[in-house]
Design an enzyme around this catalytic site. Structure first.
Site, PDB file in Angstrom:
ATOM      1  N   LYS A  56       0.855  -1.210  -0.029  1.00  0.00           N
ATOM      2  CA  LYS A  56      -0.201  -0.021   0.214  1.00  0.00           C
ATOM      3  C   LYS A  56       0.855   1.372  -0.061  1.00  0.00           C
ATOM      4  O   LYS A  56       0.721   2.360  -0.794  1.00  0.00           O
ATOM      5  CB  LYS A  56      -0.765  -0.075   1.281  1.00  0.00           C
ATOM      6  CG  LYS A  56      -2.130  -0.968   1.038  1.00  0.00           C
ATOM      7  CD  LYS A  56      -2.867  -1.293   2.348  1.00  0.00           C
ATOM      8  CE  LYS A  56      -3.821  -2.387   1.881  1.00  0.00           C
ATOM      9  NZ  LYS A  56      -4.696  -2.906   3.357  1.00  0.00           N
ATOM     10  N   GLN A 102      -4.542  -1.450   9.691  1.00  0.00           N
ATOM     11  CA  GLN A 102      -4.527  -2.759   8.967  1.00  0.00           C
ATOM     12  C   GLN A 102      -5.191  -3.688   9.789  1.00  0.00           C
ATOM     13  O   GLN A 102      -4.818  -3.958  11.131  1.00  0.00           O
ATOM     14  CB  GLN A 102      -2.988  -3.111   8.752  1.00  0.00           C
ATOM     15  CG  GLN A 102      -3.092  -4.476   8.027  1.00  0.00           C
ATOM     16  CD  GLN A 102      -3.513  -4.339   6.569  1.00  0.00           C
ATOM     17  OE1 GLN A 102      -3.620  -3.219   5.930  1.00  0.00           O
ATOM     18  NE2 GLN A 102      -4.235  -5.421   6.026  1.00  0.00           N
ATOM     19  N   ASP A 140     -10.580   3.437   4.197  1.00  0.00           N
ATOM     20  CA  ASP A 140     -10.983   1.921   4.234  1.00  0.00           C
ATOM     21  C   ASP A 140     -12.504   1.896   4.100  1.00  0.00           C
ATOM     22  O   ASP A 140     -12.998   0.762   3.744  1.00  0.00           O
ATOM     23  CB  ASP A 140     -10.552   1.418   5.544  1.00  0.00           C
ATOM     24  CG  ASP A 140      -9.322   0.413   5.265  1.00  0.00           C
ATOM     25  OD1 ASP A 140      -9.264  -0.151   4.303  1.00  0.00           O
ATOM     26  OD2 ASP A 140      -8.565   0.195   6.431  1.00  0.00           O
TER      27      ASP A 140
HETATM   28  N1  GUN Z   1      -7.259  -6.589   6.209  1.00  0.00           N
HETATM   29  C1  GUN Z   1      -7.630  -7.310   5.091  1.00  0.00           C
HETATM   30  N2  GUN Z   1      -8.223  -6.510   4.257  1.00  0.00           N
HETATM   31  C2  GUN Z   1      -8.083  -5.280   4.818  1.00  0.00           C
HETATM   32  C3  GUN Z   1      -8.378  -3.943   4.270  1.00  0.00           C
HETATM   33  O1  GUN Z   1      -8.900  -3.830   3.057  1.00  0.00           O
HETATM   34  N3  GUN Z   1      -8.306  -2.777   5.170  1.00  0.00           N
HETATM   35  C4  GUN Z   1      -7.589  -3.401   6.033  1.00  0.00           C
HETATM   36  N4  GUN Z   1      -7.537  -2.066   6.964  1.00  0.00           N
HETATM   37  N5  GUN Z   1      -7.313  -4.282   6.642  1.00  0.00           N
HETATM   38  C5  GUN Z   1      -7.333  -5.426   5.925  1.00  0.00           C
END
Ligand code: GUN
Length: 295
Positions: free
Chosen positions: A54, A98, A121
């Site tokens: 990311k 995350q 998100d």
């Molecule tokens: N863990 C798995 N997918 C995601 C996501 O799209 N965002 C976040 N913050 N954590 C995740």
């Protein structure tokens, strides 16, 4: 029949090129540089690799990106205080924590603490509520990526039987909701299956579009789908390690068997994953525009 491969890598590349132009224009015309902060608690290898990807993508697009990694025993109060700091930092447009978080931290409380205007998100209850109502909001990245992939590959969703396997807050519930909405890319008849579904194959065999988001490698087998289905495989399961030390990945569907029956299928890796990351970038640019009165 051998299925068309729905390459998330290729589609994501196109969208990233569009975003790179948009980010450069924001800087040139408005002196605005979008800012993203990612927060990772602990050392889960999959989470580490997602967060790294990311940040790398954000930087490549010209977004200011900061990665904060905290020890696994970080307490909830400290995490909430950190989120609050970034909520009050005008240079930060997007905050991503995350998931999953360690068990001793209340995930819902942390997600609730993020300013909804910085919730790139799309996990804050305000954004979830607006999404369900079909109002303007940050769409969650994986469902948003799936919609883009279907739309850009010319897959008709209107009137289609869409069967989703998996009822998570991150994928199953939101994608079910988005696909039934009365709008372009929606208008589908949606069935949401889960661990208590009595006869999973009965449902999956009816699917025109099958979305698998279970987290179990190859759980959807060739005999569970019909000819001509479009398959979106959200699973990224680590099933071993190559000699190089790199993880060997498998999706939730048996790709080799299903590609002989499907009209189209996403690969793993290179399918939904790159789309998820790209939609995070899109949301971050949207957040920066909103914060600067440009949307
Ligand atoms: N863990 C798995 N997918 C995601 C996501 O799209 N965002 C976040 N913050 N954590 C995740």
């Amino acid at each position: 029949m051998s299925a068309k491969i729905l390459s998330g890598t290729e589609t994501a590349k196109t969208i990233r090129e569009e975003l790179t132009v948009e980010v450069a224009e924001l800087k040139d015309k408005h002196n605005v540089v979008p800012g993203l902060v990612t927060i990772l608690v602990g050392e889960d290898p999959a989470s580490q690799s997602y967060v790294t990807a990311k940040n790398k993508t954000a930087k490549a697009l010209g977004i200011n990106s900061e990665q904060v990694t905290l020890p696994v025993d970080t307490n909830e109060e400290d995490l909430l205080a950190l989120v609050e700091k970034y909520n009050n930092d005008a240079a930060v447009n997007g905050i991503l924590v995350q998931l999953p978080l360690p068990k001793h931290v209340n995930e819902a409380k942390v997600l609730d603490s993020i300013d909804p205007n910085k919730d790139v998100d799309g996990f804050h209850p305000v954004n979830v509520g607006n999404m369900v109502l079909g109002e303007k909001c940050f769409l969650p990245c994986t469902p948003h990526g799936i919609l883009e992939l279907l739309q850009r590959s010319g897959t008709e969703t209107s009137g289609a039987e869409v069967v989703i396997v998996g009822r998570s807050n991150i994928v199953g519930k939101p994608i079910a909701n988005l696909m039934l909405q009365k709008r372009e890319g929606g208008n589908a008849t949606v069935t949401l299956c889960h661990t208590r579904t009595k006869d999973l194959a009965f449902h999956t065999k009816r699917a025109d579009i099958l979305i698998a988001a279970v987290g179990v490698p190859k759980v959807i087998t060739g005999d569970m789908v019909k000819e001509g289905v479009v398959v979106i495989d959200v699973g990224v399961n680590r099933i071993g390690k190559a000699e190089s030390g790199k993880a060997i990945l498998a999706g939730d569907v048996d790709f080799d068997a299903i590609k002989e029956k499907a009209a189209a299928i996403t690969p793993v890796p290179g399918g939904v994953g790159p789309m998820t990351i790209t939609m995070l970038m899109k949301n971050t640019v949207q957040a920066a525009k909103m914060a600067n009165g440009l949307l």
